[in-house]
Enzyme design. Structure first.
Site, mmCIF file in Angstrom:
data_model
loop_
_atom_site.group_PDB
_atom_site.id
_atom_site.type_symbol
_atom_site.label_atom_id
_atom_site.label_comp_id
_atom_site.label_asym_id
_atom_site.label_seq_id
_atom_site.Cartn_x
_atom_site.Cartn_y
_atom_site.Cartn_z
ATOM 1 N N GLU A 43 0.825 -1.220 0.000
ATOM 2 C CA GLU A 43 0.000 0.000 0.000
ATOM 3 C C GLU A 43 0.853 1.261 0.000
ATOM 4 O O GLU A 43 0.563 2.224 -0.700
ATOM 5 C CB GLU A 43 -0.962 0.012 1.190
ATOM 6 N N HIS A 52 -11.461 -4.126 8.741
ATOM 7 C CA HIS A 52 -11.983 -4.021 7.373
ATOM 8 C C HIS A 52 -13.317 -3.280 7.333
ATOM 9 O O HIS A 52 -14.106 -3.486 6.413
ATOM 10 C CB HIS A 52 -12.189 -5.423 6.758
#
Lengths: 339, 336, 444
Positions: B68, B137
């Protein structure tokens, strides 16, 4: 036809570059040295705010790495980036003006020492974050590949950055996507006070290239010709579309990490030993030995550099400060968003 | 060009609307590229990029490694040097891994360099709870990024808006962060054909009313509208404002509404404390609309805990329609 | 106990007003609602009516500047002996403006203080304060919402006499509104005798093709289109008078929706295949609402300084125009409509006043203003309609509009054309008639 054997014994830089190019390289090295000294002096006089990270002793790495670049090619730099700016043809008056926090500075007084950039010359900017420029350099290389500009990006970073996640992610992505980027690690042995021996598991940072399936070379970063030879080969490889390389220039910063450094982590002997391997002295000798410059010619370059720096400081001192009421300018390209 | 009523409005899902926007942009401009994890043949974790890789190839629909920070930084560098990347985080939670590049680089480069460059970068963040994916999440982190000058942060709530705002983001020279609620991806709604933009920084009044202003973001707009319908049955006429953009926030639309209704309820899924509603409330309290307030301001936000797994618990930590109904009644009927 | 007469706040940013003239002499009797005195503020002049029956005493001298909410006189009952003016309860309940320095220096000597500082024992008049448990408990303040406080400030009402209906006795906006209705002459509209019948429609002579339907604004009438009619004469012009305006009947209109309904009936009765619709101010809001519900019949839409696109409106001016009974009180308010005050000549004002001489018409208009713009806020919101309408639409606005902020225009979606004029106020069709005429004509 030149004798191949003899050719081999002549240093790469002498073979690869014209006397004018080499003289200009030495001029830039003097400019970096004098720039850093001028900045240090101005800092001492209270003309410069904040701190700064001087690259005295690392001039061969900065200038040698950029020898085969044009203005189309990009660099990303580090907090110890003044030399990279000079190597990439920055305007020294605008650099000093930035240090002095003036509106005429590269960043209009908003960036300071750690954020000098000159996009027109391909300098995408220094960075205040260790490892911050690595992924950005890869992105610039992606643009070059996608847009077909043929440009190469040199990504400067220090030994400290090689233990950041960004280093590993960036090398991996650049390799997977075969991007035209050259990672140039200026290993000056210390990340602030922590030596590479204490921080880095591999002996040479260039050894890490293996993990990302790219060539890795460690060279004497104070030897202009050695730096040029290694980086030029990597740049050429990148230009051919063969992907990234990692070059490690072993060098040393004469000054502390920043202006607050008390030098408690290294010995006087070590510092003076490295000062004995002054890259500017070596480069001067190289050019004199090969008949490119005389000793007087070298001295003249130094005097000329001193004058350029003096003029740059004068320009900076005489420049206006930014207006406080414009402090939120340039947060956004379209300014209403800053409201 | 006389007025005419289309016989049937074309409907797309929110995810399809995003894909259509990306498709339009990529067809029109070679510089637009997509980057993200598993967005190629896999089609994206939420099937947003879908089959775009077949149309544009792997050179423009780029699967990144699971990196990321590196990926986000590459997108920043590419944006700085001539490309128009759209970077997809697989989950908005993973932005935590890339905050360095978003916050220290993308948001600040332009300012640090005195305006010499722009970073025309679009990042997409699938966010929010309701999928049973638990604490790592399911977060709504828009307030994190909304706190950073240099970024623009939007939360489109409808298929029409997400298409228009994504295209507006691509036209924007500065980094735009798009927070997409995952539960909205399958929501269908009218989406105009062709190219259009929906302005960044402008709220939308989804329902006009006179008794109370409900300012909501993202999926909460739909819950607020459902609440408003229930409240109408009880004689309470609620105005529902879809904030749409967290930064730069549309102050005027909110203030005009509060001047009219005198009551404000903020509804957002992010954690209540120091969240988007805190900013709306403070903005109103600091403005001339203060004089029109006729009840305390109420915030309904996420609970002060990570998002839990158990479905009942998961529902309990974010505002639901009955919570909004109850809060509005308390405000309008002077119970608090 | 005598009735207090205060300097009322009649304008948004008014902090004080000057007593221009008393209509009643000291010691004379007045009846509630009679003209009592005129005031001048920085922006306008206005006539103030007597708040009750009584004999005038302790009137502040003409020319003196008084902070809003402060007493300017007292009205005594017939048998009551005016020894000295009563002391008002002081403290937190009084208007903050009372503390502000008032008046230019040359009037300082004339500035009255109807409250003699020498009276330190106001206990006999302080019942309201002592009786308020909330105020007594907290010692320093009392609970009231910001809206209640601002309403009280505007009306000069002392909140400490009120008991709040909110939690913990909090005074809310509603409490202030009901207090104002019961304890004072409500500034709200007087009753009017409602009429029935269709709206008045007038037509121009000549013109061919798709007609132009013109809808005027609040407190105006069909005559107001004269300045641009020349530019539009190629088309048949149809002017509609709003209810309670011009020649139309004074209908009882309980809501905006009803107003739209009445207008729509008038429009439908015209039986036009299509029309170009032009509306000004309130008429703009109505034109937009009409276009939204009759999209097939409206081929273009022109909105001039329309209402309905934002909350703000100059409520003081609407009330001022609605209330005015004489050219002297109407003129200053008419001048707020335009950027260049010279356009509003004395004869223009006299004509305008003549058109509004019927008290029943004024009352009907005030009732409409109270319904559409309660508390000086636009209670109508047509932004969604503007998003919806698809016919070519233009918005024309003057950037010096002091009635409805021109920035409301910026809320229009991108496909709506904006024409913004510098140096023009709320009446572009009068102030920039040539330009506005050209814009509309080019749209036809």
């Amino acid at each position: 036809m030149p004798d191949t054997q003899l050719e081999q014994n002549i240093p790469y830089a002498i073979r690869a570059y014209s006397p004018e190019q080499l003289t200009d390289a030495l001029r830039k090295m003097f400019l970096i040295r004098k720039f850093e000294e001028g900045a240090e002096d101005s800092y001492t006089r209270g003309l410069i705010h904040g701190t700064m990270h001087l690259s005295i002793g690392q001039e061969a790495s900065a200038v040698g790495s950029c020898m085969s670049l044009t203005d189309e090619d990009k660099i990303t730099s580090t907090h110890r980036g003044h030399g990279h700016c000079v190597a990439k043809n920055a305007d020294l008056g605008k650099m000093f003006a930035e240090f002095f926090g003036k509106e005429t500075g590269y960043c209009k007084g908003r960036g300071g020492s750690m954020h000098i950039a000159d996009p027109a010359k391909g300098n995408l900017g220094a960075n205040g974050i260790v490892g911050g420029g690595l992924p950005i350099a890869v992105g610039a290389a992606l643009s070059a590949k996608r847009l077909g500009t043929g440009a190469v990006t040199i990504c400067f970073f220090g030994d400290g950055a090689n233990n950041e996640g960004a280093f590993h992610e960036s090398l991996n992505i650049a390799s997977v996507w075969k991007l035209p980027v050259v990672f140039v690690c200026e290993n000056n042995k210390y990340g602030m006070s922590t030596s590479t021996e204490r921080s880095t598991a591999v002996r040479n940072i260039a050894d890490r290239a293996v993990a990302y399936s790219m060539p890795g070379r460690t060279v004497d970063g104070n030897d202009f010709s050695a730096v040029t030879e290694a980086v030029d080969a990597a740049v050429a490889r990148a230009r051919r579309g063969e992907g990234p390389s990692l070059i490690e220039n072993l060098t040393y910063r004469w000054r502390g990490h920043s202006k607050s450094d008390r030098n408690r982590y290294r010995t006087k002997e070590e510092i003076s030993d490295w000062m004995g391997r002054d890259p500017i002295v070596s480069m001067s000798r190289l050019l004199v030995d090969h008949g490119i410059l005389t000793n007087d010619g070298v001295a003249a370059l130094e005097t000329e550099a001193e004058q350029v720096i003096k003029d740059a400081i004068e320009f900076a001192a005489a420049s206006p400060y930014p207006k406080v009421e414009e402090v939120t300018r340039d947060v956004y390209t379209v300014q209403e968003a800053a409201e | 060009m006389n007025a005419h009523t289309p016989t049937a409005l074309r409907e797309l899902s929110y995810a399809e609307a995003i894909r259509e926007a990306m498709d339009l942009a990529m067809a029109a401009d070679d510089r637009v590229i997509l980057m993200g994890e598993d967005i190629g043949v896999y089609g994206g974790a939420f099937q947003v990029t879908g089959d775009l890789v077949h149309k544009y190839g792997t050179d423009r629909v780029m699967d990144t490694p699971i990196s990321e920070l590196g990926g986000a930084g590459v997108a920043v560098g590419a944006a700085l040097t001539g490309l128009r990347p759209i970077f997809e985080f697989q989950f908005s939670d993973f932005a935590a891994l890339a905050m360095e590049q978003i916050v220290n680089q993308a948001a600040k480069v332009r300012y640090m360099l005195g305006g010499a460059v722009s970073v025309p970068l679009v990042m997409r963040f699938p966010s929010g709870s309701g999928t049973g994916a638990a604490a790592q999440h399911s977060q709504s982190l828009e307030a994190w990024l909304g706190h950073v000058p240099g970024l623009k942060v939007v939360q489109p709530s409808t298929p029409e808006d997400v298409k228009g705002m994504l295209l507006a983001a691509l036209e924007d020279p500065d980094p735009v962060m798009i927070f997409e609620h995952k539960i909205l991806y399958k929501m269908k709604g009218h989406v105009p054909e062709g190219y259009y933009t929906t302005p960044i920084g402008k709220a939308a009044i989804r329902r006009a009313g006179k008794d109370v202003s409900i300012v909501a973001t993202s999926i909460m707009v739909h819950k607020a509208l459902a609440a408003a319908e229930q409240l109408a049955g009880e004689g309470i006429d609620a105005e529902v404002i879809d904030l749409r953009t967290v930064r730069p926030m549309d102050h005027e639309t909110v203030l005009a509404s509060v001047r009219k209704t005198g009551r404000l309820v903020c509804v957002y899924e992010g954690v209540k404390t120091l969240g988007v509603g805190a900013e709306i409330s403070a903005m109103v309290a600091e403005s001339d609309a203060f004089d029109f307030l006729d009840a305390p301001i109420v915030r309904l936000g996420g609970a002060e805990c990570p998002v839990p797994y158990n479905p009942e618990l998961e529902k309990a930590v974010v505002p639901q329609t009955p919570d909004i109904v109850e809060a509005v009644k308390n405000v309008v009927k002077g119970r608090i | 106990m005598p009735i207090e007469v205060i300097m009322p706040k009649v304008d948004m940013d008014m902090t004080s007003g000057k007593i221009a003239v008393w209509h009643v002499a000291e010691g004379e009797a007045v009846a509630k609602g009679d003209p009592l005195f005129d005031i001048e503020t920085a922006k306008a002049a206005m006539e103030i009516e007597a708040p009750g029956d009584g004999v005038l005493h302790f009137a502040a001298p003409e020319g003196s500047e008084i902070a809003i909410g402060q007493p300017v006189a007292w009205l005594y009952a017939a048998g009551e002996k005016p020894v000295e003016p009563p002391q008002r309860p002081g403290g937190v309940g009084t208007s903050p403006a009372a503390d502000q320095p008032v008046g230019p220096d040359d009037r300082q000597s004339a500035a009255p203080d109807p409250v003699p500082a020498a009276d330190p024992e106001p206990a006999h008049e302080a019942g309201a304060l002592a009786d308020d448990p909330a105020a007594a408990e907290t010692g320093e303040g009392f609970r009231a919402t910001p809206r209640a406080r601002s309403l009280a400030r505007e009306s000069g009402l002392d909140l400490r006499g009120l008991s709040g209906t909110g939690p913990r006795g909090r005074i809310q906006g509603e409490d202030v509104r009901s207090a104002l209705q019961t304890t004072r002459t409500a500034p709200a509209p007087a009753r009017f005798a409602a009429e029935t019948g269709p709206l008045a429609v007038t037509r121009s002579k000549g013109g061919t093709g798709t007609p132009v339907v013109l809808i005027h604004g609040f407190a105006s009438d069909a005559m107001s289109w004269a300045p641009i009619e020349g530019a539009l004469k190629q088309r048949p012009l149809i002017r509609i008078d709003l209810p309670g305006h011009g020649k139309s009947p004074k209908l009882r209109i309980p809501s905006f929706r009803d107003l739209v309904k009445v207008l729509r009936e008038a429009f439908d009765a015209l039986s036009l295949e299509t029309a170009h619709l032009v509306g000004h101010s309130l008429g703009g809001a109505l034109a937009l609402a009409l276009a939204d519900t009759r999209p097939k019949s409206v081929s273009t839409l022109t909105l001039i300084a329309p209402a309905g696109l934002g909350a703000e409106v100059n409520g003081a001016a609407l009330l001022g125009i609605g209330n005015a009974t004489r050219p002297e009180s109407l003129g200053p308010w008419l001048r707020t409509l335009v950027a260049d005050e010279r356009l509003v000549t004395d004869s223009y004002v006299r004509l305008a006043m003549a058109a509004r001489s019927d008290p029943n018409l004024r009352a009907a208009q005030l009732a409409m203003a109270d319904m559409l713009f309660p508390d000086g806020v636009q209670a109508i919101d047509l932004r969604a309609a503007l998003e919806r309408v698809e016919m070519p639409t233009r918005v024309i606005w003057g950037r010096q509009d002091a009635i409805i902020p021109w920035r409301h225009a910026l809320r229009a979606p991108g496909r709506v054309g904006l024409h913004l004029f510098d140096g023009i106020g709320h009446m572009p069709q009068m102030e920039a008639s040539d330009e506005v005429g050209k814009i509309i004509r080019s749209n036809l």
